[in-house]
Each structure stands twice: as structure tokens, then as C-alpha cells.
Scaffold this motif. Sequence first.
Motif, PDB file in Angstrom:
ATOM      1  N   GLN A 137      -4.301   1.205 -87.090  1.00  0.00           N
ATOM      2  CA  GLN A 137      -4.304   2.661 -86.993  1.00  0.00           C
ATOM      3  C   GLN A 137      -5.675   3.168 -86.560  1.00  0.00           C
ATOM      4  O   GLN A 137      -5.773   4.060 -85.715  1.00  0.00           O
ATOM      5  CB  GLN A 137      -3.916   3.277 -88.343  1.00  0.00           C
ATOM      6  N   ALA A 138      -6.716   2.609 -87.156  1.00  0.00           N
ATOM      7  CA  ALA A 138      -8.069   3.035 -86.807  1.00  0.00           C
ATOM      8  C   ALA A 138      -8.385   2.732 -85.346  1.00  0.00           C
ATOM      9  O   ALA A 138      -8.964   3.549 -84.627  1.00  0.00           O
ATOM     10  CB  ALA A 138      -9.086   2.354 -87.721  1.00  0.00           C
ATOM     11  N   LEU A 139      -7.980   1.544 -84.883  1.00  0.00           N
ATOM     12  CA  LEU A 139      -8.241   1.154 -83.494  1.00  0.00           C
ATOM     13  C   LEU A 139      -7.446   2.010 -82.517  1.00  0.00           C
ATOM     14  O   LEU A 139      -7.933   2.334 -81.417  1.00  0.00           O
ATOM     15  CB  LEU A 139      -7.918  -0.320 -83.287  1.00  0.00           C
ATOM     16  N   GLU A 140      -6.229   2.399 -82.893  1.00  0.00           N
ATOM     17  CA  GLU A 140      -5.430   3.255 -82.017  1.00  0.00           C
ATOM     18  C   GLU A 140      -6.080   4.615 -81.842  1.00  0.00           C
ATOM     19  O   GLU A 140      -6.040   5.204 -80.755  1.00  0.00           O
ATOM     20  CB  GLU A 140      -4.014   3.406 -82.569  1.00  0.00           C
ATOM     21  N   VAL A 141      -6.682   5.137 -82.900  1.00  0.00           N
ATOM     22  CA  VAL A 141      -7.394   6.421 -82.808  1.00  0.00           C
ATOM     23  C   VAL A 141      -8.556   6.288 -81.826  1.00  0.00           C
ATOM     24  O   VAL A 141      -8.759   7.137 -80.957  1.00  0.00           O
ATOM     25  CB  VAL A 141      -7.912   6.861 -84.191  1.00  0.00           C
ATOM     26  N   VAL A 142      -9.310   5.191 -81.956  1.00  0.00           N
ATOM     27  CA  VAL A 142     -10.443   4.951 -81.067  1.00  0.00           C
ATOM     28  C   VAL A 142      -9.981   4.852 -79.613  1.00  0.00           C
ATOM     29  O   VAL A 142     -10.580   5.446 -78.704  1.00  0.00           O
ATOM     30  CB  VAL A 142     -11.182   3.667 -81.488  1.00  0.00           C
ATOM     31  N   LYS A 143      -8.896   4.105 -79.370  1.00  0.00           N
ATOM     32  CA  LYS A 143      -8.390   3.915 -78.003  1.00  0.00           C
ATOM     33  C   LYS A 143      -7.889   5.234 -77.414  1.00  0.00           C
ATOM     34  O   LYS A 143      -8.071   5.498 -76.216  1.00  0.00           O
ATOM     35  CB  LYS A 143      -7.262   2.883 -78.004  1.00  0.00           C
ATOM     36  N   THR A 144      -7.263   6.049 -78.235  1.00  0.00           N
ATOM     37  CA  THR A 144      -6.759   7.344 -77.760  1.00  0.00           C
ATOM     38  C   THR A 144      -7.901   8.239 -77.294  1.00  0.00           C
ATOM     39  O   THR A 144      -7.826   8.867 -76.233  1.00  0.00           O
ATOM     40  CB  THR A 144      -5.964   8.055 -78.876  1.00  0.00           C
ATOM     41  N   ILE A 145      -8.957   8.265 -78.079  1.00  0.00           N
ATOM     42  CA  ILE A 145     -10.119   9.072 -77.710  1.00  0.00           C
ATOM     43  C   ILE A 145     -10.768   8.519 -76.447  1.00  0.00           C
ATOM     44  O   ILE A 145     -11.220   9.275 -75.575  1.00  0.00           O
ATOM     45  CB  ILE A 145     -11.125   9.121 -78.875  1.00  0.00           C
ATOM     46  N   GLU A 146     -10.805   7.200 -76.325  1.00  0.00           N
ATOM     47  CA  GLU A 146     -11.420   6.566 -75.162  1.00  0.00           C
ATOM     48  C   GLU A 146     -10.695   6.945 -73.870  1.00  0.00           C
ATOM     49  O   GLU A 146     -11.308   7.111 -72.810  1.00  0.00           O
ATOM     50  CB  GLU A 146     -11.395   5.050 -75.354  1.00  0.00           C
ATOM     51  N   LYS A 147      -9.373   7.087 -73.954  1.00  0.00           N
ATOM     52  CA  LYS A 147      -8.581   7.447 -72.780  1.00  0.00           C
ATOM     53  C   LYS A 147      -8.858   8.861 -72.299  1.00  0.00           C
ATOM     54  O   LYS A 147      -8.481   9.237 -71.189  1.00  0.00           O
ATOM     55  CB  LYS A 147      -7.095   7.293 -73.091  1.00  0.00           C
ATOM     56  N   GLN A 148      -9.520   9.658 -73.122  1.00  0.00           N
ATOM     57  CA  GLN A 148      -9.812  11.042 -72.755  1.00  0.00           C
ATOM     58  C   GLN A 148     -11.017  11.160 -71.825  1.00  0.00           C
ATOM     59  O   GLN A 148     -11.268  12.228 -71.259  1.00  0.00           O
ATOM     60  CB  GLN A 148     -10.027  11.877 -74.023  1.00  0.00           C
ATOM     61  N   VAL A 149     -11.758  10.066 -71.661  1.00  0.00           N
ATOM     62  CA  VAL A 149     -12.870  10.079 -70.701  1.00  0.00           C
ATOM     63  C   VAL A 149     -12.271  10.046 -69.293  1.00  0.00           C
ATOM     64  O   VAL A 149     -11.497   9.138 -68.969  1.00  0.00           O
ATOM     65  CB  VAL A 149     -13.793   8.861 -70.899  1.00  0.00           C
ATOM     66  N   PRO A 150     -12.565  11.025 -68.435  1.00  0.00           N
ATOM     67  CA  PRO A 150     -11.978  11.073 -67.086  1.00  0.00           C
ATOM     68  C   PRO A 150     -12.161   9.768 -66.311  1.00  0.00           C
ATOM     69  O   PRO A 150     -13.235   9.164 -66.343  1.00  0.00           O
ATOM     70  CB  PRO A 150     -12.737  12.231 -66.421  1.00  0.00           C
ATOM     71  N   ALA A 151     -11.118   9.367 -65.630  1.00  0.00           N
ATOM     72  CA  ALA A 151     -11.116   8.089 -64.913  1.00  0.00           C
ATOM     73  C   ALA A 151     -12.219   8.011 -63.863  1.00  0.00           C
ATOM     74  O   ALA A 151     -12.721   6.926 -63.553  1.00  0.00           O
ATOM     75  CB  ALA A 151      -9.750   7.873 -64.257  1.00  0.00           C
ATOM     76  N   ARG A 152     -12.619   9.162 -63.319  1.00  0.00           N
ATOM     77  CA  ARG A 152     -13.598   9.145 -62.220  1.00  0.00           C
ATOM     78  C   ARG A 152     -14.974   8.629 -62.659  1.00  0.00           C
ATOM     79  O   ARG A 152     -15.802   8.252 -61.816  1.00  0.00           O
ATOM     80  CB  ARG A 152     -13.753  10.554 -61.631  1.00  0.00           C
ATOM     81  N   TYR A 153     -15.229   8.629 -63.965  1.00  0.00           N
ATOM     82  CA  TYR A 153     -16.544   8.202 -64.435  1.00  0.00           C
ATOM     83  C   TYR A 153     -16.652   6.683 -64.624  1.00  0.00           C
ATOM     84  O   TYR A 153     -17.752   6.137 -64.606  1.00  0.00           O
ATOM     85  CB  TYR A 153     -16.878   8.876 -65.775  1.00  0.00           C
ATOM     86  N   TRP A 154     -15.522   6.011 -64.786  1.00  0.00           N
ATOM     87  CA  TRP A 154     -15.592   4.586 -65.106  1.00  0.00           C
ATOM     88  C   TRP A 154     -16.049   3.754 -63.901  1.00  0.00           C
ATOM     89  O   TRP A 154     -15.617   3.975 -62.785  1.00  0.00           O
ATOM     90  CB  TRP A 154     -14.234   4.081 -65.580  1.00  0.00           C
ATOM     91  N   MET A 155     -16.918   2.794 -64.158  1.00  0.00           N
ATOM     92  CA  MET A 155     -17.423   1.886 -63.131  1.00  0.00           C
ATOM     93  C   MET A 155     -17.038   0.463 -63.514  1.00  0.00           C
ATOM     94  O   MET A 155     -17.362   0.002 -64.612  1.00  0.00           O
ATOM     95  CB  MET A 155     -18.953   1.986 -63.032  1.00  0.00           C
ATOM     96  N   ASN A 156     -16.322  -0.232 -62.635  1.00  0.00           N
ATOM     97  CA  ASN A 156     -15.939  -1.608 -62.908  1.00  0.00           C
ATOM     98  C   ASN A 156     -17.129  -2.549 -62.757  1.00  0.00           C
ATOM     99  O   ASN A 156     -18.038  -2.302 -61.953  1.00  0.00           O
ATOM    100  CB  ASN A 156     -14.811  -2.050 -61.973  1.00  0.00           C
ATOM    101  N   VAL A 157     -17.118  -3.611 -63.523  1.00  0.00           N
ATOM    102  CA  VAL A 157     -18.173  -4.619 -63.466  1.00  0.00           C
ATOM    103  C   VAL A 157     -17.577  -5.880 -62.853  1.00  0.00           C
ATOM    104  O   VAL A 157     -16.516  -6.343 -63.272  1.00  0.00           O
ATOM    105  CB  VAL A 157     -18.708  -4.926 -64.879  1.00  0.00           C
ATOM    106  N   THR A 158     -18.220  -6.422 -61.846  1.00  0.00           N
ATOM    107  CA  THR A 158     -17.707  -7.627 -61.187  1.00  0.00           C
ATOM    108  C   THR A 158     -17.771  -8.810 -62.156  1.00  0.00           C
ATOM    109  O   THR A 158     -18.610  -8.831 -63.064  1.00  0.00           O
ATOM    110  CB  THR A 158     -18.532  -7.971 -59.937  1.00  0.00           C
ATOM    111  N   PRO A 159     -16.894  -9.803 -61.975  1.00  0.00           N
ATOM    112  CA  PRO A 159     -16.928 -10.994 -62.838  1.00  0.00           C
ATOM    113  C   PRO A 159     -18.300 -11.663 -62.861  1.00  0.00           C
ATOM    114  O   PRO A 159     -18.746 -12.136 -63.903  1.00  0.00           O
ATOM    115  CB  PRO A 159     -15.869 -11.898 -62.211  1.00  0.00           C
TER     116      PRO A 159
END
Length: 377
Positions: free
Chosen positions: A298-320
Amino acid sequence: MLPTRLLNIALTLSGFLFAHNAFAQVKGPEIPPGLIGNVSRQLMKEMKPLDKPLHIKICIFDILGKAGPVFSIAQDIALEARKWNVFAELIPYTNETVATESFRTGQCEAVGITTLRARMFNTFMGSFDAVGAVPSYAHVKTALQVLMGNDALYDLSIQGKYQVVGMAPLGAAYVMVNDRSIDSIEKAAGKKVAVMDWDKSQAKMIQQLGAQAVPSDITNFAQKFNNGVVDIVAAPAVAFAPLELYRGLGTKGGVYKMPLLNVTGSAIINRTRLEKEVPDLDDRLKKMRKFGLGFIDQALEVVKTIEKQVPARYWMNVTPADQEKYNVMMQQARIQLTQEGVYDKRMMSLLKKVRCHHTPSAAECSTTAESDFPLKQ
């Protein structure tokens, strides 16, 4: 010993609320009405209320003091605690440093703070948030299950007169930059990075990158980023909107989609007086540790839900390739900080076992680095 148990439950069920404490003005979903009472009733099936009244003081860190959501939840918990013959006096603090010091000097018997800061009371438990040591939420869950579900590790939660009685996930801390061109370790050289002024492990990491560490604290690191005083910060997604970190990102900034570390919160008690008034304290706490594990998802689901609220345009992928480079860098930092006594050897060994359980093919799993420290010394 309800204050301790309820602090543990509150941490486990509502990590987002303790993240509010840790990162200032963070707001998340509220605890559903009646939940605290329901959990209390479930707990009564495991253990009975105290035989005689126990009066206890609890330091509550809430950036908004008595008007904040954490203090409000604490009041609900304190009210429920009376059914257990426990009478809690809640002491509000708007500064985590002051709350910690008040606990250390004996002004209260319990406190809720970030695990990073809890390291001053218990090196083993406080090393859980070591840089790069717990790389995903699956790892967080496994590590907490091992740590809290195994009675053989119980004594390691005690150091001197202090004991960490509960831990909860607050979310992965991601590196945020004000310019996407800072897309590699090499390009971080010379940049200004906000670091907690009381945590030398952060400053050492930054110095190894060739960057400039700018001493900050939980109350002002976001302001420095938003005002351009620093170029880089690390924070969980739960702090993104409330602290307006998007202002620091501007139109050119981004967020590395790679956890630097996983932040947790800890509930700590001073055992000295409590173990005198609660003869079966350890038995109760062992049961509580296992009881709390039922709420990790339950605690982790709350964290993940909040994390999804960060707009997708800000995320930067990291190469392997860069991911592997960062993993090696963080491992080297952990080894050095462990040798210097900042991190506990036994916790580093435990967390490596967790990582290799999830990814046995990882390069580190074929080496002895961080794995040759026994849990019992």
C-alpha cells in the motif's frame, strides 16, 4: 507500547505523509476515515493493551507545525492510543534538525525522521538509504521484508539506548538538472549541487564527480534550485509539485529516470524508560515489525501514484552504458564510505544480497566487494 507501534503503522501506511515532513509542504492523499481505528483493532488480535497507563512524549516534525497534516494524523493516533492505556503528549516541530536534537536530549521518547538522519542513532538501520544500494521498489520491498521479518536481525535495530522500530518507503530520489545538456557524469563537473549540510556522504559523492557541493537543508534546497543558485538537486517525486521544482527545471531541465537512492522514513524510540515500563517491549516490537510488513504494498502504491504525476516531458532516459557507469561509481562510493565508517558493513552486505537475489547476473554478484561482512560480529 502503542505510540511506538502506531508510529510504525503510520510510517508504513502513509509514507507520503512522512515525506511531507522530510521534504517540506509535500501533500498527498489523506488516510481514509476510520483506517487508524481499523488497524488498531486488527492489532488487538495480536496483542493486548497495556496493564497500566503509560505517559509518553513524541516529537512530531511537521513543516507547518500544529496546522500541518502530519500533526493532525498524530493527534488521531494519540486519541486511538488511549484505548491501549497510552497517553501521548505530542510536541510539534517545524524543523527536522530541532526535532532530532530534542529527541537526542531526552525531551521526548519517540520521533519520526528520515532514515538518512536516523543514522546518527543507529548506523546499521541508518545505512539502508545508502547511495545506489536499493535500486528499485521491488528491492525496497524485499529488503524491508528481510530486515523487519527476521527476528535474527532484531538486535541490530538497537544501538545503545536507541531503537529504530519502523521504516517506510518515501520514494526514489532522482537527479534533477536545470539543463538537459548535463546528461553524463563528465558534464556534471564544475556544476553546483545542493547537498544536505549534515550528510557528508552526499558531499563526498559530489566531490568525486568534480562538481561543487553547496551546503543546504531540507527547508531551502528546493528554493536554491528554483532560483538558479544550484544546477542539480536530488529529490523524490513526492517533492516535485509541492516544492515547485518544475521552476528550477524550466524549459531546458530534466529528471534522470534512474534512482540515486531510495528514501525511507524511520520511527525511533529511546528504550531506556520504555523498557522499564513495558516488560514485554521486545516481544511486542517483534510482532509489530511483522504486522507492519502487510502494508508495504500500500505504501509503495502511494509512492508510485505520486511519481506518475511528474509530467512525462521531464523524464530523461539513461543509456545502459551510462547506467552501468553510474552503478560502478555508486558502488565505489559505498565501499569508500563504508571503509570510513559512514555506512555499516553489515547493512551493505545485506543489501548486496538483496540486489543479487533480484539480478544474479549482475557484475557485482561475481565479486566479494560488499559481501564479505557478516551480519553478526
